[in-house]
Design a protein around this motif. Sequence first.
Motif, PDB file in Angstrom:
ATOM      1  N   VAL A 143       8.115  21.326  41.481  1.00  0.00           N
ATOM      2  CA  VAL A 143       6.581  21.461  41.673  1.00  0.00           C
ATOM      3  C   VAL A 143       6.388  21.792  42.941  1.00  0.00           C
ATOM      4  N   ALA A 144       7.081  21.098  43.953  1.00  0.00           N
ATOM      5  CA  ALA A 144       6.851  21.366  45.567  1.00  0.00           C
ATOM      6  C   ALA A 144       7.326  22.575  45.939  1.00  0.00           C
ATOM      7  N   LYS A 148       4.832  24.989  44.611  1.00  0.00           N
ATOM      8  CA  LYS A 148       3.724  24.982  45.491  1.00  0.00           C
ATOM      9  C   LYS A 148       4.185  26.048  46.918  1.00  0.00           C
ATOM     10  N   ARG A 149       5.169  25.734  47.475  1.00  0.00           N
ATOM     11  CA  ARG A 149       5.716  26.491  48.538  1.00  0.00           C
ATOM     12  C   ARG A 149       5.647  28.043  48.399  1.00  0.00           C
ATOM     13  N   GLU A 169       2.385  29.332  48.573  1.00  0.00           N
ATOM     14  CA  GLU A 169       1.794  29.639  49.821  1.00  0.00           C
ATOM     15  C   GLU A 169       2.537  30.715  50.282  1.00  0.00           C
TER      16      GLU A 169
END
Length: 130
Positions: free
Chosen positions: A95-96, A99-100, A103
């Motif tokens: 998930v991280a 998310k990156r 971005e």
Amino acid sequence: MKNLSPENLCGSNFGYGKFSLEMCLNDMADLGLKKFEMWGWAPHFHVDHVGKSEIDGLNKSLTSRGMELACYTPEQMVYPVNIASADDTLRSASVAFFKRAAEIASDLNCPFLFVTCGWGYYERPTGAAW
């Protein structure tokens, strides 16, 4: 198909793993392509290796060739990325990762981020993965 033109096509770096990104973009521009899909994998734009200078550089490279990024597709099948993992640590890291990637796509003014749904263990009921 008689109305097909370069404006209807999208180039990609999928076949350029052993070539520089610059060569890939030059080839796409030489073909008259205006849209580009970036497969974010090593050596080109892997999520873990991208910072502001790489983003600024790609934006400049695309603009100078009259191209725009149509989709950012971070590598998610070969590397340990699985948003449906039963392993909490792997799922959180995945998930991280996305998310990156979101971005990065935003900083590239890219309208689409390709996300694979993930998978559960094949011998277990599918409900947990959903």
